[in-house]
Design an enzyme around this catalytic site. Structure first.
Site, PDB file in Angstrom:
ATOM      1  N   LYS A 252       7.384  -7.012  26.839  1.00  0.00           N
ATOM      2  CA  LYS A 252       8.825  -7.249  26.687  1.00  0.00           C
ATOM      3  C   LYS A 252       9.258  -8.271  27.732  1.00  0.00           C
ATOM      4  O   LYS A 252       9.097  -8.057  28.929  1.00  0.00           O
ATOM      5  CB  LYS A 252       9.598  -5.937  26.889  1.00  0.00           C
ATOM      6  CG  LYS A 252      11.130  -6.111  26.941  1.00  0.00           C
ATOM      7  CD  LYS A 252      11.857  -4.772  27.083  1.00  0.00           C
ATOM      8  CE  LYS A 252      13.362  -4.953  27.260  1.00  0.00           C
ATOM      9  NZ  LYS A 252      14.080  -3.670  27.466  1.00  0.00           N
ATOM     10  N   ASP A 257      19.098  -8.594  30.735  1.00  0.00           N
ATOM     11  CA  ASP A 257      19.626  -7.643  29.765  1.00  0.00           C
ATOM     12  C   ASP A 257      21.012  -7.170  30.201  1.00  0.00           C
ATOM     13  O   ASP A 257      21.150  -6.306  31.054  1.00  0.00           O
ATOM     14  CB  ASP A 257      18.664  -6.444  29.651  1.00  0.00           C
ATOM     15  CG  ASP A 257      19.138  -5.408  28.629  1.00  0.00           C
ATOM     16  OD1 ASP A 257      20.074  -5.718  27.855  1.00  0.00           O
ATOM     17  OD2 ASP A 257      18.555  -4.308  28.599  1.00  0.00           O
ATOM     18  N   LYS A 264      26.349  -2.985  29.438  1.00  0.00           N
ATOM     19  CA  LYS A 264      25.969  -2.063  30.508  1.00  0.00           C
ATOM     20  C   LYS A 264      27.127  -1.938  31.496  1.00  0.00           C
ATOM     21  O   LYS A 264      27.832  -2.914  31.751  1.00  0.00           O
ATOM     22  CB  LYS A 264      24.746  -2.602  31.260  1.00  0.00           C
ATOM     23  CG  LYS A 264      23.448  -2.464  30.504  1.00  0.00           C
ATOM     24  CD  LYS A 264      22.276  -2.914  31.352  1.00  0.00           C
ATOM     25  CE  LYS A 264      20.985  -2.854  30.560  1.00  0.00           C
ATOM     26  NZ  LYS A 264      20.586  -1.491  30.177  1.00  0.00           N
ATOM     27  N   ASP A 275      13.918  -7.081  33.509  1.00  0.00           N
ATOM     28  CA  ASP A 275      13.645  -6.580  32.159  1.00  0.00           C
ATOM     29  C   ASP A 275      12.564  -7.395  31.437  1.00  0.00           C
ATOM     30  O   ASP A 275      12.271  -7.160  30.277  1.00  0.00           O
ATOM     31  CB  ASP A 275      14.943  -6.550  31.340  1.00  0.00           C
ATOM     32  CG  ASP A 275      14.964  -5.415  30.330  1.00  0.00           C
ATOM     33  OD1 ASP A 275      14.184  -4.459  30.494  1.00  0.00           O
ATOM     34  OD2 ASP A 275      15.753  -5.493  29.362  1.00  0.00           O
ATOM     35  N   ASP A 334      22.079  -2.524  23.291  1.00  0.00           N
ATOM     36  CA  ASP A 334      21.331  -2.384  24.542  1.00  0.00           C
ATOM     37  C   ASP A 334      19.921  -1.840  24.300  1.00  0.00           C
ATOM     38  O   ASP A 334      19.080  -1.865  25.197  1.00  0.00           O
ATOM     39  CB  ASP A 334      22.109  -1.477  25.505  1.00  0.00           C
ATOM     40  CG  ASP A 334      21.639  -1.612  26.943  1.00  0.00           C
ATOM     41  OD1 ASP A 334      20.875  -2.564  27.224  1.00  0.00           O
ATOM     42  OD2 ASP A 334      22.045  -0.783  27.777  1.00  0.00           O
ATOM     43  N   GLU A 336      17.576  -3.257  22.872  1.00  0.00           N
ATOM     44  CA  GLU A 336      17.083  -4.525  22.342  1.00  0.00           C
ATOM     45  C   GLU A 336      15.575  -4.685  22.498  1.00  0.00           C
ATOM     46  O   GLU A 336      14.938  -5.423  21.752  1.00  0.00           O
ATOM     47  CB  GLU A 336      17.799  -5.693  23.036  1.00  0.00           C
ATOM     48  CG  GLU A 336      17.242  -6.123  24.389  1.00  0.00           C
ATOM     49  CD  GLU A 336      17.284  -5.039  25.473  1.00  0.00           C
ATOM     50  OE1 GLU A 336      18.113  -4.110  25.349  1.00  0.00           O
ATOM     51  OE2 GLU A 336      16.476  -5.107  26.420  1.00  0.00           O
ATOM     52  N   ARG A 338      13.046  -2.653  21.962  1.00  0.00           N
ATOM     53  CA  ARG A 338      12.252  -2.197  20.808  1.00  0.00           C
ATOM     54  C   ARG A 338      12.390  -3.160  19.628  1.00  0.00           C
ATOM     55  O   ARG A 338      11.490  -3.270  18.811  1.00  0.00           O
ATOM     56  CB  ARG A 338      12.670  -0.771  20.428  1.00  0.00           C
ATOM     57  CG  ARG A 338      14.089  -0.620  19.997  1.00  0.00           C
ATOM     58  CD  ARG A 338      14.562   0.823  20.038  1.00  0.00           C
ATOM     59  NE  ARG A 338      14.836   1.284  21.406  1.00  0.00           N
ATOM     60  CZ  ARG A 338      15.248   2.506  21.704  1.00  0.00           C
ATOM     61  NH1 ARG A 338      15.411   3.408  20.760  1.00  0.00           N
ATOM     62  NH2 ARG A 338      15.490   2.843  22.953  1.00  0.00           N
TER      63      ARG A 338
HETATM   64  N1  BES Z   1      16.175  -2.541  29.829  1.00  0.00           N
HETATM   65  C1  BES Z   1      16.745  -1.293  29.509  1.00  0.00           C
HETATM   66  C2  BES Z   1      15.990  -0.105  30.083  1.00  0.00           C
HETATM   67  C3  BES Z   1      15.959   0.023  31.579  1.00  0.00           C
HETATM   68  C4  BES Z   1      16.860   0.857  32.230  1.00  0.00           C
HETATM   69  C5  BES Z   1      15.008  -0.622  32.327  1.00  0.00           C
HETATM   70  C6  BES Z   1      16.818   0.989  33.585  1.00  0.00           C
HETATM   71  C7  BES Z   1      14.970  -0.498  33.704  1.00  0.00           C
HETATM   72  C8  BES Z   1      15.871   0.317  34.330  1.00  0.00           C
HETATM   73  C9  BES Z   1      16.792  -1.121  27.985  1.00  0.00           C
HETATM   74  O1  BES Z   1      16.933  -2.273  27.243  1.00  0.00           O
HETATM   75  C10 BES Z   1      17.960  -0.242  27.688  1.00  0.00           C
HETATM   76  O2  BES Z   1      19.041  -0.577  28.037  1.00  0.00           O
HETATM   77  N2  BES Z   1      17.708   0.892  27.055  1.00  0.00           N
HETATM   78  C11 BES Z   1      18.717   1.824  26.735  1.00  0.00           C
HETATM   79  C12 BES Z   1      18.347   2.496  25.449  1.00  0.00           C
HETATM   80  C13 BES Z   1      19.437   3.349  24.863  1.00  0.00           C
HETATM   81  C14 BES Z   1      20.588   2.496  24.429  1.00  0.00           C
HETATM   82  C15 BES Z   1      18.866   4.113  23.715  1.00  0.00           C
HETATM   83  C16 BES Z   1      18.850   2.847  27.853  1.00  0.00           C
HETATM   84  O3  BES Z   1      17.831   3.227  28.441  1.00  0.00           O
HETATM   85  O4  BES Z   1      19.962   3.243  28.170  1.00  0.00           O
HETATM   86 ZN    ZN Z   2      16.181  -4.024  28.119  1.00  0.00          ZN
HETATM   87 ZN    ZN Z   3      18.937  -2.893  26.973  1.00  0.00          ZN
END
Ligand code: BES
Ligand code: ZN
Ligand code: ZN
Length: 481
Positions: A252, A257, A264, A275, A334, A336, A338
């Site tokens: 990834k 992000d 966020k 990210d 968010d 994104e 996957r």
């Molecule tokens: N890049 C984030 C995940 C992340 C969070 C990485 C904290 C490093 C530290 C990812 O893209 C994300 O935001 N995932 C969401 C998924 C949710 C919307 C199902 C998350 O973890 O909140």
């Molecule tokens: Zn991300």
């Molecule tokens: Zn994200």
């Protein structure tokens, strides 16, 4: 910073260096320390008697002796002794050497009697290298330019291998620490091109037009909101002789992000330059592979994009068509990672690999579950899971097995598309892994490194910021095939 590591057959007392680092175990000098003590007319043993320094694990004392500066290193008890302790002690010594302003040190090969000279020197060298890492290219007054270590009673080959691994980890750290205004998707692709040129790998880079032709609707949708268009990078290492296995690594590469329209909160956005750590890990592993030249064909596929907001950015409720033909309902912009990985995994599948491994800072849920030191590991086959776990353990990186619980698949049911990109809050990391598994064939493994990829505070093996986590695990796995 240029980090030089050299192995010396000689004992530490016979090496000339600005600083000596020797061990103390349960209040006793190690054999190497005793030799040095003799040369220093008993100054070390006098110090121990006077201060009752026991040498608890990680406790260090800097002695500004008249004869010669010495670092006494607490090695801890001989019980529960694992090789990882040697690595961390190495990191600690390096951080202390730099803090004290030395440019050179001779270090005894801690616990070589227990682990053998090769293993001990390997772990120590990795620790010294990683502990010396700094990211100061944006500082007006950068620190030291160079540091050199001698490992007494070391092993040249082991130290070389360690430098290769730690050097690749530092390379991954550099990419992750690079700020998002410098490391855009184009710049990440350029870095991959540079790596390919340097190491003689095949490389191809797809831009939006090629992605359009290939039907990569998911990667395009995520990248659409940014003025920096997405890139898909494909690197190949081909061994000279016979090919024992073919593996695809998929990373990834979200260079930033923001969360997109599912924005966020401000505190959670800080650090999201990391990210793209999955992509950096994959590139780091490729560096080791290209240098060590194992008989495995390795493909690296990186989905690089920037997730942000504009009048063109993708929206929640959109339905997008992935390269596989499967449609996805976007319920959260968010989630994104996957989406971009769905296209990258599908693309990697065309190489008909014997195994596919994805690496991603995919879910906050993985960090909540396992914390900052452990990555979540998913695999569709126990053999692949064990092999990765063992490779990780050998490098001191904990990759913890997580279940691909089929019962949770229904959380991702969509009423308008083939699948939704998010379910509910429970088991978020598992849901993400289940989503990814829809776009690859067996055997497949996935590493969620959201916890350990980027740290708020300094640790045994480096400063705050990027860790390069899983670079060494992946490389070790590939070299062991
Ligand atoms: N890049 C984030 C995940 C992340 C969070 C990485 C904290 C490093 C530290 C990812 O893209 C994300 O935001 N995932 C969401 C998924 C949710 C919307 C199902 C998350 O973890 O909140
Ligand atoms: Zn991300
Ligand atoms: Zn994200």
């Amino acid at each position: 910073m240029k980090i030089e590591l050299r192995s010396a057959r000689r004992s530490i007392a016979e090496i000339k260096a600005q600083l000596y680092a020797v061990g103390v175990v349960s209040g006793q000098l190690t054999e190497a320390a005793l030799e040095l003590d003799q040369k220093l007319d008993g100054a070390l043993s006098r110090y121990l008697r006077r201060t009752k320094f026991r040498g608890a694990e990680g406790e260090v004392r800097y002695l500004e002796l008249e004869a010669h500066p010495v670092l006494l290193v607490g090695l801890g008890m001989k019980r529960h002794l694992e090789l990882e302790r040697v690595r961390r002690l190495g990191g600690l010594v390096a951080r202390e050497v730099l803090r004290l302003g030395f440019r050179e040190a001779a270090v005894e090969n801690f616990f070589w009697e227990k682990f053998g000279k090769d293993e001990a020197a390997y772990a120590l060298a990795e620790g010294l290298y990683l502990g010396s890492y700094v990211f100061d290219r944006y500082k007006s007054e950068p620190g030291a330019k160079r540091v050199r270590y001698w490992i007494a009673r070391g092993r040249g080959r082991a130290v070389e291998a360690a430098v290769r691994m730690a050097g690749a980890t530092a390379y991954a750290r550099d990419l992750v620490n690079e700020p998002p205004n410098a490391l855009t998707p184009e710049a990440l692709a350029e870095a991959a091109r540079g790596l390919a040129r340097e190491l003689g790998l095949d490389v191809s880079v797809l831009g939006p037009e090629e992605m359009e032709d290939k039907g990569m609707g998911a990667l395009l949708a995520v990248g659409r909101g940014s003025a920096h268009p997405p890139r898909l990078v494909h690197l190949v290492y081909r061994p000279e002789g016979s090919v024992r296995a073919k593996v695809a690594l998929v990373g990834k590469g979200m260079t930033f992000d923001t969360g997109g329209y599912s924005l966020k909160p401000r505190e959670s956005m800080v650090g999201m330059k990391s990210d793209m750590a999955g992509a950096a890990t994959v590139l780091g592993a490729m560096r080791v592979v290209a240098e060590a030249r194992p008989s495995v064909e390795v493909h690296a596929v990186i989905a690089a994009a920037e997730n942000r907001i504009s009048d063109r950015a993708y929206l929640v409720d959109e339905v997008i068509r992935t390269m596989s033909g499967k449609t996805v309902e976007v319920k959260n912009t968010d989630a994104e990672g996957r989406l971009v990985l769905a296209d990258a995994l599908w693309y990697a599948g065309f190489e008909a690999p014997d195994a596919v491994i994805s690496v991603a800072t995919l879910t906050g849920a993985a960090r909540v579950a396992l914390g900052e030191r452990i990555a979540a590991l998913y695999a569709t086959q126990p053999r692949l899971l064990e092999a990765l776990r063992e490779a990780g353990a050998a490098e001191g990186e904990t990759l913890w097995p997580m279940p691909l619980e089929r019962a949770y698949r229904k959380k991702l049911i969509s009423h308008v598309a083939d699948i939704a990109n998010v379910g509910d809050r429970n088991g978020g990391s598992i849901q993400a892994a289940l989503f990814l598994a829809e776009f690859v064939r067996d055997p497949y493994a996935h590493l969620d490194i959201a916890g350990p990829a980027f740290l708020k505070e300094a640790w045994e093996l480096g400063p705050a910021g990027a860790t390069g986590f899983a670079t060494r695990s992946l490389a070790r796995y590939l070299l062991g095939l």
